[in-house]
Design a protein around this motif. Structure first.
Motif, PDB file in Angstrom:
ATOM      1  N   VAL A  67      43.019  46.384  50.082  1.00  0.00           N
ATOM      2  CA  VAL A  67      43.722  47.189  49.062  1.00  0.00           C
ATOM      3  C   VAL A  67      44.781  46.346  48.362  1.00  0.00           C
ATOM      4  O   VAL A  67      44.897  46.357  47.129  1.00  0.00           O
ATOM      5  CB  VAL A  67      44.360  48.450  49.693  1.00  0.00           C
ATOM      6  N   HIS A  68      45.548  45.590  49.131  1.00  0.00           N
ATOM      7  CA  HIS A  68      46.583  44.750  48.531  1.00  0.00           C
ATOM      8  C   HIS A  68      45.988  43.652  47.654  1.00  0.00           C
ATOM      9  O   HIS A  68      46.551  43.320  46.598  1.00  0.00           O
ATOM     10  CB  HIS A  68      47.474  44.156  49.623  1.00  0.00           C
ATOM     11  N   MET A  69      44.878  43.090  48.049  1.00  0.00           N
ATOM     12  CA  MET A  69      44.228  42.060  47.232  1.00  0.00           C
ATOM     13  C   MET A  69      43.722  42.653  45.919  1.00  0.00           C
ATOM     14  O   MET A  69      43.857  42.037  44.857  1.00  0.00           O
ATOM     15  CB  MET A  69      43.101  41.399  48.012  1.00  0.00           C
ATOM     16  N   ILE A  70      43.131  43.843  45.975  1.00  0.00           N
ATOM     17  CA  ILE A  70      42.639  44.494  44.761  1.00  0.00           C
ATOM     18  C   ILE A  70      43.801  44.823  43.832  1.00  0.00           C
ATOM     19  O   ILE A  70      43.716  44.626  42.612  1.00  0.00           O
ATOM     20  CB  ILE A  70      41.822  45.756  45.112  1.00  0.00           C
ATOM     21  N   LEU A  71      44.896  45.319  44.380  1.00  0.00           N
ATOM     22  CA  LEU A  71      46.067  45.614  43.555  1.00  0.00           C
ATOM     23  C   LEU A  71      46.626  44.352  42.907  1.00  0.00           C
ATOM     24  O   LEU A  71      47.007  44.366  41.728  1.00  0.00           O
ATOM     25  CB  LEU A  71      47.154  46.290  44.392  1.00  0.00           C
ATOM     26  N   ALA A  72      46.669  43.263  43.655  1.00  0.00           N
ATOM     27  CA  ALA A  72      47.165  42.004  43.099  1.00  0.00           C
ATOM     28  C   ALA A  72      46.248  41.512  41.975  1.00  0.00           C
ATOM     29  O   ALA A  72      46.729  41.050  40.931  1.00  0.00           O
ATOM     30  CB  ALA A  72      47.278  40.953  44.196  1.00  0.00           C
ATOM     31  N   LEU A  73      44.939  41.630  42.163  1.00  0.00           N
ATOM     32  CA  LEU A  73      44.009  41.229  41.112  1.00  0.00           C
ATOM     33  C   LEU A  73      44.133  42.116  39.875  1.00  0.00           C
ATOM     34  O   LEU A  73      44.021  41.638  38.746  1.00  0.00           O
ATOM     35  CB  LEU A  73      42.574  41.258  41.638  1.00  0.00           C
ATOM     36  N   PHE A  74      44.376  43.415  40.089  1.00  0.00           N
ATOM     37  CA  PHE A  74      44.564  44.315  38.956  1.00  0.00           C
ATOM     38  C   PHE A  74      45.819  43.950  38.166  1.00  0.00           C
ATOM     39  O   PHE A  74      45.787  43.925  36.934  1.00  0.00           O
ATOM     40  CB  PHE A  74      44.640  45.771  39.418  1.00  0.00           C
ATOM     41  N   VAL A  75      46.903  43.688  38.859  1.00  0.00           N
ATOM     42  CA  VAL A  75      48.138  43.301  38.173  1.00  0.00           C
ATOM     43  C   VAL A  75      47.931  42.002  37.405  1.00  0.00           C
ATOM     44  O   VAL A  75      48.366  41.864  36.255  1.00  0.00           O
ATOM     45  CB  VAL A  75      49.301  43.185  39.178  1.00  0.00           C
ATOM     46  N   TYR A  76      47.236  41.048  38.009  1.00  0.00           N
ATOM     47  CA  TYR A  76      46.951  39.781  37.344  1.00  0.00           C
ATOM     48  C   TYR A  76      46.105  39.999  36.083  1.00  0.00           C
ATOM     49  O   TYR A  76      46.397  39.454  35.022  1.00  0.00           O
ATOM     50  CB  TYR A  76      46.236  38.835  38.308  1.00  0.00           C
ATOM     51  N   ALA A  77      45.050  40.832  36.206  1.00  0.00           N
ATOM     52  CA  ALA A  77      44.182  41.099  35.050  1.00  0.00           C
ATOM     53  C   ALA A  77      44.945  41.838  33.953  1.00  0.00           C
ATOM     54  O   ALA A  77      44.793  41.532  32.765  1.00  0.00           O
ATOM     55  CB  ALA A  77      42.969  41.914  35.496  1.00  0.00           C
ATOM     56  N   ALA A  78      45.769  42.813  34.329  1.00  0.00           N
ATOM     57  CA  ALA A  78      46.541  43.559  33.339  1.00  0.00           C
ATOM     58  C   ALA A  78      47.570  42.660  32.661  1.00  0.00           C
ATOM     59  O   ALA A  78      47.805  42.767  31.460  1.00  0.00           O
ATOM     60  CB  ALA A  78      47.225  44.751  34.003  1.00  0.00           C
ATOM     61  N   TRP A  79      48.192  41.796  33.417  1.00  0.00           N
ATOM     62  CA  TRP A  79      49.191  40.884  32.857  1.00  0.00           C
ATOM     63  C   TRP A  79      48.541  39.940  31.840  1.00  0.00           C
ATOM     64  O   TRP A  79      49.068  39.745  30.749  1.00  0.00           O
ATOM     65  CB  TRP A  79      49.834  40.081  33.978  1.00  0.00           C
TER      66      TRP A  79
END
Length: 92
Positions: A67-79
Motif C-alpha cells: 500500500v505504501h509503495m503504491i501511494l508513493a508511486l501515485f504521488v510521484y506520478a501526480a507530481w
C-alpha cells in the motif's frame, strides 16, 4: 475566451488524470489483497512453515508495504504530471 483547441487539450489532460487515478485505484484494491493471500498461503505457511497466526501477521506487513509503495508511486506520478502540465502551459 478559450478556443476549441484549448478545450480539447483540457479534455485530454482530464482524461489522462482520470486514467491515472483509475489505474492506481485498481492497484490499491487488488495488489495488497492479492499479496496478502498469496504470501500467507504460499510463502509463510507453505514454504516457511509458519503457524496460521504468524503467517497472517507477516502477510499483513507485506500488504501494508505494498500500500505504501503504491501511494508513493501515485504521488510521484501526480507530481510529474503536474510539473509537465505547468511546463506545457507556460509560454515565455
Amino acid at each position: 475566451m478559450q478556443t476549441t483547441t484549448d478545450l480539447r487539450g483540457n479534455d485530454g489532460s482530464l482524461l489522462s488524470v482520470l486514467k491515472t487515478l483509475l489505474f492506481f485505484t485498481i492497484m490499491m484494491i487488488t495488489l495488497p489483497i492479492g499479496l496478502y493471500f498469496a504470501t500467507k498461503a504460499y510463502v509463510f505457511q507453505g514454504s516457511l512453515g509458519y503457524s496460521s497466526n504468524d503467517s497472517c501477521f507477516y502477510a499483513a506487513i507485506v500488504a501494508v508495504v505494498a500500500v505504501h509503495m503504491i501511494l508513493a508511486l501515485f504521488v510521484y506520478a501526480a507530481w510529474n504530471e503536474g510539473a509537465q502540465q505547468t511546463r506545457v502551459g507556460k509560454q515565455d
